[in-house]
Design a protein around this motif. Structure first.
Motif, PDB file in Angstrom:
ATOM      1  N   GLY A 151       0.825  -1.399  -0.070  1.00 17.75           N
ATOM      2  CA  GLY A 151       0.047   0.004   0.101  1.00 17.75           C
ATOM      3  C   GLY A 151       0.855   1.245   0.064  1.00 17.75           C
ATOM      4  O   GLY A 151       2.136   1.361  -0.182  1.00 17.75           O
ATOM      5  N   LEU A 152       0.264   2.224   0.231  1.00 18.32           N
ATOM      6  CA  LEU A 152       0.915   3.680   0.374  1.00 18.32           C
ATOM      7  C   LEU A 152       1.249   4.025   1.765  1.00 18.32           C
ATOM      8  O   LEU A 152       0.521   4.045   2.613  1.00 18.32           O
ATOM      9  CB  LEU A 152      -0.285   4.691  -0.101  1.00 18.32           C
ATOM     10  N   GLU A 153       2.673   4.401   1.941  1.00 16.86           N
ATOM     11  CA  GLU A 153       3.386   4.715   3.079  1.00 16.86           C
ATOM     12  C   GLU A 153       3.689   6.325   3.091  1.00 16.86           C
ATOM     13  O   GLU A 153       4.511   6.774   2.164  1.00 16.86           O
ATOM     14  CB  GLU A 153       4.431   3.826   3.438  1.00 16.86           C
ATOM     15  N   LEU A 154       3.191   6.917   4.237  1.00 18.19           N
ATOM     16  CA  LEU A 154       3.805   8.261   4.377  1.00 18.19           C
ATOM     17  C   LEU A 154       4.613   8.424   5.787  1.00 18.19           C
ATOM     18  O   LEU A 154       4.047   7.944   6.716  1.00 18.19           O
ATOM     19  CB  LEU A 154       2.495   9.244   4.473  1.00 18.19           C
ATOM     20  N   THR A 155       5.686   9.194   5.829  1.00 20.19           N
ATOM     21  CA  THR A 155       6.508   9.501   6.808  1.00 20.19           C
ATOM     22  C   THR A 155       6.786  10.865   7.040  1.00 20.19           C
ATOM     23  O   THR A 155       6.814  11.673   6.055  1.00 20.19           O
ATOM     24  CB  THR A 155       7.740   8.489   6.828  1.00 20.19           C
ATOM     25  N   GLY A 156       6.793  11.222   8.300  1.00 15.75           N
ATOM     26  CA  GLY A 156       6.841  12.725   8.361  1.00 15.75           C
ATOM     27  C   GLY A 156       6.147  13.709   7.938  1.00 15.75           C
ATOM     28  O   GLY A 156       6.599  14.784   7.379  1.00 15.75           O
ATOM     29  N   VAL A 188       6.976   9.887   0.836  1.00 20.11           N
ATOM     30  CA  VAL A 188       5.904   8.911   0.297  1.00 20.11           C
ATOM     31  C   VAL A 188       6.335   7.929  -0.573  1.00 20.11           C
ATOM     32  O   VAL A 188       6.946   8.051  -1.609  1.00 20.11           O
ATOM     33  CB  VAL A 188       4.734  10.024  -0.148  1.00 20.11           C
ATOM     34  N   SER A 189       5.704   6.642  -0.226  1.00 22.62           N
ATOM     35  CA  SER A 189       5.979   5.680  -1.160  1.00 22.62           C
ATOM     36  C   SER A 189       5.046   4.406  -1.129  1.00 22.62           C
ATOM     37  O   SER A 189       4.154   4.475  -0.346  1.00 22.62           O
ATOM     38  CB  SER A 189       7.492   5.101  -0.814  1.00 22.62           C
ATOM     39  N   GLU A 194       7.120  -6.310  -5.750  1.00 21.68           N
ATOM     40  CA  GLU A 194       8.656  -6.385  -6.091  1.00 21.68           C
ATOM     41  C   GLU A 194       8.752  -5.769  -7.779  1.00 21.68           C
ATOM     42  O   GLU A 194       8.055  -6.159  -8.651  1.00 21.68           O
ATOM     43  CB  GLU A 194       9.080  -7.702  -6.202  1.00 21.68           C
ATOM     44  N   GLY A 195       9.964  -5.082  -7.884  1.00 17.76           N
ATOM     45  CA  GLY A 195      10.351  -4.354  -9.343  1.00 17.76           C
ATOM     46  C   GLY A 195       9.360  -3.044  -9.419  1.00 17.76           C
ATOM     47  O   GLY A 195       9.675  -2.634 -10.623  1.00 17.76           O
ATOM     48  N   LEU A 196       8.516  -2.789  -8.650  1.00 18.29           N
ATOM     49  CA  LEU A 196       7.887  -1.522  -8.981  1.00 18.29           C
ATOM     50  C   LEU A 196       8.297  -0.527  -7.647  1.00 18.29           C
ATOM     51  O   LEU A 196       8.060  -0.815  -6.330  1.00 18.29           O
ATOM     52  CB  LEU A 196       6.392  -1.696  -8.896  1.00 18.29           C
ATOM     53  N   THR A 197       8.920   0.695  -8.025  1.00 12.24           N
ATOM     54  CA  THR A 197       9.324   1.725  -7.138  1.00 12.24           C
ATOM     55  C   THR A 197       8.443   3.023  -7.715  1.00 12.24           C
ATOM     56  O   THR A 197       8.594   3.481  -8.605  1.00 12.24           O
ATOM     57  CB  THR A 197      10.829   2.094  -7.386  1.00 12.24           C
ATOM     58  N   GLU A 244      -5.693  32.546  -6.575  1.00 13.95           N
ATOM     59  CA  GLU A 244      -6.160  31.236  -6.100  1.00 13.95           C
ATOM     60  C   GLU A 244      -5.100  30.174  -6.468  1.00 13.95           C
ATOM     61  O   GLU A 244      -4.864  29.800  -7.495  1.00 13.95           O
ATOM     62  CB  GLU A 244      -7.552  30.860  -6.697  1.00 13.95           C
ATOM     63  N   LEU A 245      -4.954  29.275  -5.636  1.00 11.44           N
ATOM     64  CA  LEU A 245      -3.546  28.291  -5.697  1.00 11.44           C
ATOM     65  C   LEU A 245      -3.656  27.096  -5.384  1.00 11.44           C
ATOM     66  O   LEU A 245      -4.435  26.517  -4.329  1.00 11.44           O
ATOM     67  CB  LEU A 245      -2.434  29.149  -4.798  1.00 11.44           C
ATOM     68  N   THR A 246      -3.254  26.029  -6.252  1.00 10.26           N
ATOM     69  CA  THR A 246      -3.136  24.611  -5.802  1.00 10.26           C
ATOM     70  C   THR A 246      -1.697  24.243  -6.383  1.00 10.26           C
ATOM     71  O   THR A 246      -1.411  24.369  -7.481  1.00 10.26           O
ATOM     72  CB  THR A 246      -4.097  23.583  -6.412  1.00 10.26           C
ATOM     73  N   ARG A 247      -0.916  24.026  -5.543  1.00  9.59           N
ATOM     74  CA  ARG A 247       0.507  23.806  -5.911  1.00  9.59           C
ATOM     75  C   ARG A 247       1.342  22.844  -4.983  1.00  9.59           C
ATOM     76  O   ARG A 247       1.081  22.510  -3.905  1.00  9.59           O
ATOM     77  CB  ARG A 247       1.379  25.094  -5.579  1.00  9.59           C
ATOM     78  N   ALA A 248       2.034  21.862  -5.818  1.00  8.38           N
ATOM     79  CA  ALA A 248       2.727  20.745  -5.301  1.00  8.38           C
ATOM     80  C   ALA A 248       4.163  20.688  -5.894  1.00  8.38           C
ATOM     81  O   ALA A 248       4.187  20.931  -6.873  1.00  8.38           O
ATOM     82  CB  ALA A 248       1.937  19.622  -5.141  1.00  8.38           C
ATOM     83  N   SER A 249       5.175  20.484  -4.940  1.00  3.16           N
ATOM     84  CA  SER A 249       6.284  20.240  -5.578  1.00  3.16           C
ATOM     85  C   SER A 249       7.060  19.173  -4.654  1.00  3.16           C
ATOM     86  O   SER A 249       6.763  18.913  -3.233  1.00  3.16           O
ATOM     87  CB  SER A 249       7.066  21.576  -5.411  1.00  3.16           C
ATOM     88  N   GLY A 250       8.215  18.574  -5.135  1.00  4.13           N
ATOM     89  CA  GLY A 250       8.856  17.449  -4.397  1.00  4.13           C
ATOM     90  C   GLY A 250       9.748  16.864  -5.405  1.00  4.13           C
ATOM     91  O   GLY A 250       9.985  16.911  -6.723  1.00  4.13           O
ATOM     92  N   ALA A 251      10.501  15.803  -5.073  1.00  4.79           N
ATOM     93  CA  ALA A 251      11.336  14.973  -5.876  1.00  4.79           C
ATOM     94  C   ALA A 251      10.763  13.576  -6.106  1.00  4.79           C
ATOM     95  O   ALA A 251      10.236  12.992  -5.067  1.00  4.79           O
ATOM     96  CB  ALA A 251      12.735  14.578  -5.083  1.00  4.79           C
ATOM     97  N   LEU A 252      10.509  12.895  -7.171  1.00  5.03           N
ATOM     98  CA  LEU A 252       9.682  12.053  -7.319  1.00  5.03           C
ATOM     99  C   LEU A 252      10.568  10.653  -8.149  1.00  5.03           C
ATOM    100  O   LEU A 252      11.391  11.173  -9.053  1.00  5.03           O
ATOM    101  CB  LEU A 252       8.413  12.056  -8.372  1.00  5.03           C
ATOM    102  N   GLU A 253      10.206   9.501  -7.848  1.00  2.00           N
ATOM    103  CA  GLU A 253      11.131   8.541  -8.513  1.00  2.00           C
ATOM    104  C   GLU A 253      10.079   7.550  -8.818  1.00  2.00           C
ATOM    105  O   GLU A 253       9.411   6.877  -7.962  1.00  2.00           O
ATOM    106  CB  GLU A 253      12.220   7.965  -7.530  1.00  2.00           C
ATOM    107  N   ILE A 254      10.211   7.013  -9.977  1.00  3.51           N
ATOM    108  CA  ILE A 254       9.199   6.082 -10.574  1.00  3.51           C
ATOM    109  C   ILE A 254       9.980   5.006 -11.215  1.00  3.51           C
ATOM    110  O   ILE A 254      10.842   5.421 -12.231  1.00  3.51           O
ATOM    111  CB  ILE A 254       8.073   6.355 -11.297  1.00  3.51           C
ATOM    112  N   ASN A 255       9.995   3.755 -10.997  1.00  9.18           N
ATOM    113  CA  ASN A 255      10.889   2.924 -11.621  1.00  9.18           C
ATOM    114  C   ASN A 255       9.862   1.368 -12.001  1.00  9.18           C
ATOM    115  O   ASN A 255       9.543   0.819 -11.057  1.00  9.18           O
ATOM    116  CB  ASN A 255      12.114   2.323 -11.250  1.00  9.18           C
TER     117      ASN A 255
END
Length: 255
Positions: A151-156, A188-189, A194-197, A244-255
């Motif tokens: 599933g989906l895991e969030l920390t901090g 967030v991960s 297995e094999g999916l990041t 009027e604002l909806t903004r998101a940023s961050g570092a994303l990794e998909i493999n």
């Protein structure tokens, strides 16, 4: 005859019992309530314990001090550390804060001019509801807390949600309301395949939604501290000049 009600409570732990697979508990729980009295003329008053605190006996040789600030108006406030596990499908651990009170916020009309000055920025008295959390770890999925988690895991994760509603409305006018959100997550991960990041880090989210007349809450000169837990807060500093604002940023990794 006028009547007022005030409450202050603290608890080492609170738990919900009796349902297999459901765990809901909180510790370091603190609650403050200061209810107002409204007279026949519509004037609302509260007891101001900041000006003069009140010692209430709680047992042999023990007292609790009421010290709520009357300038905050009618108040409902709670903070604590929350632990929730719902059948190992959804779990949350972290501190939280909840506050409902009267406040004065700055509202800007960005439709009329790009220059922010006193003509477009006004102080508005609002009924304010804030919900916040800090350092939250959460999981949504199957087999949470085990080596077979999926599933989906969030920390901090931390967030501050602001819901504001205009307190006084002119005859025939529509009551205005505004929503703001600031949130962040260390990571967030998606786990368990297995094999999916799929993961992200340093995530930041900001939302500022306007009222029906296009005005926005403006934290440019009046930043708002939102309770996120015992002794903790998160500062909202979103600018109305961003629109009027909806903004998101961050570092994303998909493999």
């Amino acid at each position: 005859k006028r009547k007022w009600t005030s409450l202050k409570a603290e608890s080492g732990s609170v738990g919900f019992v009796g349902i297999d697979g459901l765990t809901v508990s909180a510790d370091t729980l603190s609650v403050e309530i200061n209810r107002s009295y409204t007279d026949a003329g519509g004037v609302e008053t509260v007891i101001d314990y900041k000006a003069q605190s009140l010692e209430v006996k709680t047992g042999p040789g023990s007292t609790m001090t009421l010290d709520m600030d009357g300038s905050e108006g009618e108040l409902v406030r709670a903070t604590g550390n929350l632990h929730l596990n719902l059948f190992n499908f959804f779990s949350v651990d972290g501190s939280f804060g909840f506050e409902k009170k009267t406040s004065t916020l700055q509202v800007t009309d960005t439709r009329n001019t790009s220059k922010l000055d006193d003509d477009v920025t006004k102080d508005v008295v609002v009924d304010l509801l804030t919900i916040g959390a800090a350092g939250v770890d959460a999981f949504a999925g199957m087999n949470g807390g085990t080596a077979d988690a999926l599933g989906l895991e969030l920390t901090g994760t931390s967030f501050a949600l602001v819901l504001a509603s205009e307190q006084t409305v002119a005859a025939g006018a529509v009551k205005r309301s505004w929503t703001s959100l600031k949130a962040s997550a260390e990571s967030v991960s998606f786990v368990g395949i297995e094999g999916l990041t799929v993961s992200g880090s340093g995530l930041e989210v900001e939302v500022n939604r306007g009222a029906s007349d296009g005005t926005l809450l403006d934290y440019r000169t009046s930043k708002l501290e939102v309770l996120t837990g015992p002794g903790q807060s998160l500062t909202l500093d979103i600018l109305a000049s961003d629109g009027e604002l909806t903004r998101a940023s961050g570092a994303l990794e998909i493999n």
